[in-house]
Design a protein around this motif. Structure first.
Motif, PDB file in Angstrom:
ATOM      1  N   UNK A   1       0.837  -1.192   0.000  1.00 35.21           N
ATOM      2  CA  UNK A   1       0.000   0.000   0.000  1.00 35.21           C
ATOM      3  C   UNK A   1       0.874   1.245   0.000  1.00 35.21           C
ATOM      4  N   UNK A   2       0.284   2.352  -0.457  1.00 35.89           N
ATOM      5  CA  UNK A   2       0.984   3.626  -0.422  1.00 35.89           C
ATOM      6  C   UNK A   2       0.264   4.543   0.542  1.00 35.89           C
ATOM      7  N   UNK A   3       1.021   5.347   1.284  1.00 38.08           N
ATOM      8  CA  UNK A   3       0.380   6.290   2.204  1.00 38.08           C
ATOM      9  C   UNK A   3       1.202   7.567   2.261  1.00 38.08           C
ATOM     10  N   UNK A   4       0.634   8.585   2.890  1.00 37.21           N
ATOM     11  CA  UNK A   4       1.312   9.879   2.946  1.00 37.21           C
ATOM     12  C   UNK A   4       1.759  10.158   4.365  1.00 37.21           C
ATOM     13  N   UNK A   5       3.035  10.569   4.476  1.00 40.64           N
ATOM     14  CA  UNK A   5       3.565  10.971   5.777  1.00 40.64           C
ATOM     15  C   UNK A   5       3.584  12.494   5.796  1.00 40.64           C
ATOM     16  N   UNK A   6       3.118  13.079   6.894  1.00 43.19           N
ATOM     17  CA  UNK A   6       3.144  14.539   7.010  1.00 43.19           C
ATOM     18  C   UNK A   6       3.803  14.914   8.319  1.00 43.19           C
ATOM     19  N   UNK A   7       4.516  16.012   8.300  1.00 43.20           N
ATOM     20  CA  UNK A   7       5.128  16.503   9.537  1.00 43.20           C
ATOM     21  C   UNK A   7       4.647  17.913   9.789  1.00 43.20           C
ATOM     22  N   UNK A   8       4.412  18.248  11.066  1.00 43.97           N
ATOM     23  CA  UNK A   8       3.929  19.582  11.436  1.00 43.97           C
ATOM     24  C   UNK A   8       4.815  20.194  12.508  1.00 43.97           C
ATOM     25  N   UNK A   9       4.864  21.530  12.473  1.00 49.01           N
ATOM     26  CA  UNK A   9       5.565  22.308  13.508  1.00 49.01           C
ATOM     27  C   UNK A   9       7.026  21.904  13.687  1.00 49.01           C
ATOM     28  N   UNK A  10       7.620  21.459  12.585  1.00 54.73           N
ATOM     29  CA  UNK A  10       9.063  21.220  12.650  1.00 54.73           C
ATOM     30  C   UNK A  10       9.772  22.551  12.434  1.00 54.73           C
ATOM     31  N   UNK A  11      11.124  22.565  12.525  1.00 53.49           N
ATOM     32  CA  UNK A  11      11.791  23.848  12.279  1.00 53.49           C
ATOM     33  C   UNK A  11      11.682  24.174  10.798  1.00 53.49           C
ATOM     34  N   UNK A  12      11.381  25.440  10.479  1.00 52.71           N
ATOM     35  CA  UNK A  12      11.124  25.806   9.092  1.00 52.71           C
ATOM     36  C   UNK A  12      12.395  25.766   8.228  1.00 52.71           C
ATOM     37  N   UNK A  13      12.181  25.504   6.941  1.00 52.59           N
ATOM     38  CA  UNK A  13      13.281  25.512   5.957  1.00 52.59           C
ATOM     39  C   UNK A  13      14.490  24.694   6.406  1.00 52.59           C
ATOM     40  N   UNK A  14      14.244  23.543   6.969  1.00 54.51           N
ATOM     41  CA  UNK A  14      15.366  22.736   7.448  1.00 54.51           C
ATOM     42  C   UNK A  14      15.433  21.446   6.657  1.00 54.51           C
ATOM     43  N   UNK A  15      16.626  20.896   6.607  1.00 57.21           N
ATOM     44  CA  UNK A  15      16.762  19.605   5.948  1.00 57.21           C
ATOM     45  C   UNK A  15      16.410  18.522   6.974  1.00 57.21           C
ATOM     46  N   UNK A  16      15.661  17.544   6.529  1.00 54.16           N
ATOM     47  CA  UNK A  16      15.294  16.495   7.472  1.00 54.16           C
ATOM     48  C   UNK A  16      15.683  15.141   6.921  1.00 54.16           C
TER      49      UNK A  16
END
Ligand code: ATP
Ligand code: MG
Lengths: 257, 381
Positions: B101-116
């Protein structure tokens, strides 16, 4: 008493610069050597302290045979013979003080002197020598910052450091103008009055008449005249300098005023 | 007749011009001259040039914070994650999924404009790294993920999806590249310094042997004079780079053969320059000091040395200056130091900013040496 006997110098190229020259210089004389350019004046003066090795002949000074002296003895003899040069021969980049002190090298401790360590007595002597020639204030100047006349006075001060009994001066004023010439020769005259024998080559007849106590003349390495300055008149001059040279030389060789 | 050029002259001139054109044409073909490409391919140089203009100079410490979310594959193999809604958190479009299956991962309130950095943390297996991503200005990101067999739950334990955010903290400090460049630069400067100083020590006595006014007396002296001089001229005709290659044959590449080559060439070059300085000294002061009764050593110390020291010092500094440039180039072909660093970074394709750092360092050092040597020579004049 300096005695030159049958002195001959032949340069490696074959030029015979001195031919069988003999004469004597008594202590306290101001002997002037004259002669055309190339007649052997410089060669003669340099044979006396053996800056140039004579080919033949003998030079004795108070019964010491300079020509036979070993290298070590020669250094001792040279200590008492000061020399003044037409081009001053100062080390241009060194200070006046260093140039004057270097006249004392023959007396100084060889090892300390090359490290530049001098006795304070020698330093005082150097200052005195400079004061004696009127430039006590120039001790710390670089030699090439001085005028020609001042440089020659440093040359005389350097010779004075040797406590010389003879001073050899090879055309000491030929690079200077007439006014300065007199001032330099007056210093030599003063030394002479203080008891130092002076042998000096000169080009101008008026200077010869003014300062010499005795004159010798060389022509092509041969001694052609020995006598008092007054004895050199135009006729003698013509004899010494040759017929052709007369016209050229007559202007510089004016009769004494 | 006199004023008209003869037909032969015209023919000859035409022939000469034609020959010239042919020679230039042929040489531009063998050297593959192509000025059109110079402009056409200019964009290719853009990344390198912009990298050079933005050298890697400063860096800040990075602080890594990790957040995670459990994701059972297949559904029911392990408890679903309890949803978090505040602070930096991750959500998935579905709480669990079947394999493939395929799904979407989302991240919130992380540090802006950062490499993850994103990875699967799989029980008993370890971590499986996923592609890098970047957060937007709000500290948000989304990413499509596959529910892979390898990430399946084991023993009622789900795999976790972990996200690392790196945020710079603390003050700016010199980057690793700056440290490396400084170190490499020291190697180069000391390579030049060592070769120049050893060369000077050898060249000083040799230069006296090659000075006609000192040595060229008698048959032995004349022989020594010519031998030393020919030695200088022979060695000087070799380029230091060629010499370094020769030494590298038995010493391998590295700073040593380069230093050795520089040393040999500099010895000959300085020897020649020194001997000319010795030949140009004024003999008057030597004569004057001999006349005072000074011994040989005193005469040399008081009349020869003062005359030659300024020239000797200025030639030595001048050569040090030149040798820094040459050792940079020797380094480029494998001789170590800044040149080697530069060539490695350029060849690595990803080190252009570091290459920029090295290039600026070379410019700075060459400029500084130029200034220093000119200044010293001015003082000594
Ligand atoms: N080092 C030397 N080697 C060969 N010949 C020399 C050397 N020095 C001088 N001579 C020659 O010896 C002769 C005498 O030269 P010397 O310098 O003694 O003459 P001078 O009278 O001092 O001349 P000037 O008035 O030009 O100084 C000249 O012919 C000169 O060319
Ligand atoms: Mg002369």
């Amino acid at each position: 008493m300096l005695r030159v006997e049958n002195l001959t110098k032949i340069y490696p190229g074959g030029t015979q610069a001195l031919k069988n020259v003999s004469f004597e210089v008594k202590d306290g004389e101001f002997l002037v050597i004259i002669g055309l350019s190339g007649s052997g004046k410089s060669t003669l003066l340099r044979c006396i302290n053996r800056l140039i090795e004579p080919t033949e002949g003998k030079i004795t000074w108070d019964e010491r045979d300079i020509t036979a002296a070993s290298p070590k003895e020669l250094l001792k003899i040279r200590r008492n013979i000061g020399m003044v040069f037409q081009q001053f021969n100062l080390v241009k980049r060194s200070s006046v003080m260093t140039n004057v002190l270097s006249g004392r090298l023959g007396y100084a401790n060889p090892w300390l002197s090359v490290l530049g360590i001098w006795l304070s007595a020698d330093r005082e002597r150097a200052i005195k020598a400079l004061e004696r020639v009127g430039i006590g204030d120039k001790a710390s100047s670089r030699a090439d910052a001085l005028s020609g006349g001042q440089q020659q006075r440093v040359g005389i001060a350097r010779a004075l450091m040797q406590e010389p009994r003879i001073v050899l001066a090879d055309e000491p004023v030929a690079s200077l103008d007439p006014v300065l010439s007199h001032s330099i020769l007056q210093y030599l005259e003063q030394l002479n009055k203080d008891g130092i024998t002076v042998l000096c080559s000169l080009h101008f007849l008026d200077l010869v008449h003014r300062y010499a106590t005795r004159v010798i003349a060389l022509k092509d390495g041969v001694l052609v005249f020995e006598g008092l300055p007054q004895e050199i008149n135009r006729a003698k001059f013509k004899e010494i300098y040759g017929e052709e040279a007369q016209e050229v030389r007559a202007t510089s060789f004016e009769a004494p005023a | 007749m006199k004023n008209r050029p003869s037909i032969w002259r015209i023919a000859l001139t035409t022939l000469l011009i034609a020959a010239g054109v042919v020679i230039i044409g042929y040489s531009s073909r063998v050297t593959k001259i192509d000025f059109v490409r110079l402009f056409k391919d200019a964009p290719k140089a853009k990344s390198l040039i912009s990298a050079i203009l933005s050298p890697d100079l400063v860096t800040r410490d990075l602080q890594t914070t990790t957040i995670e979310i459990a994701f059972p594959i297949p559904c029911g193999s392990a408890p679903n994650a309890t949803p978090i809604t505040s602070g930096p958190h991750l959500t998935t479009s579905v709480p669990c999924a079947s394999v493939k299956d395929t799904f979407t991962l989302e991240g919130f309130s992380l540090s802006p404009n950062a490499q993850i950095a994103i990875r699967w943390q799989i029980p008993t297996i370890g971590s499986l790294t996923l592609p890098y991503a970047n957060t937007d200005a709000n500290g948000h990101f989304t990413m499509q993920l596959d529910a892979k067999q390898i990430a399946a739950s084991t023993n009622n334990t789900a795999s976790f999806i972990q996200v690392d955010t790196r945020i710079p903290v603390g003050n700016m400090k010199p980057s690793q590249a700056v440290n490396d460049v400084l170190q490499a630069m020291f190697v180069t400067i000391f390579m030049a310094l060592l070769s120049t100083s050893i060369a000077t020590i050898i060249a000083v006595p040799l230069s006296f042997l090659a000075a006609s006014n000192i040595t060229r007396h008698g048959p032995v002296g004349t022989t020594v004079y010519y031998l030393t001089r020919s030695f200088f001229n022979l060695i000087r005709s070799y380029d230091p780079l060629v010499m370094a290659t020769v030494f590298a044959f038995w010493l391998g590449f590295g700073p040593f053969p380069g230093t050795l080559a520089l040393m040999v060439v500099t010895t000959a070059s300085l020897g020649k320059m020194f001997s000319e300085a010795v030949e140009n000294i004024d003999p008057g002061p030597i004569e004057a000091l001999q006349a005072t009764g000074a011994n040989r050593l005193q005469t040399i110390v008081f009349s020869v040395i003062p005359q030659i020291v300024p020239d000797f010092v200025s030639y030595t500094i001048y050569h040090w200056d030149i040798n820094i440039r040459i050792s940079t180039i020797i380094g480029f072909v494998g001789g170590g130091g800044i040149g080697y660093y530069l060539s490695t970074q350029i060849n690595s394709m990803i080190g252009y900013h570091k290459a920029g750092t090295a290039i600026w360092a070379i410019v700075a050092v060459v400029w500084a040496m130029d200034f220093l040597s000119a200044e010293v020579r001015k003082r000594l004049a």
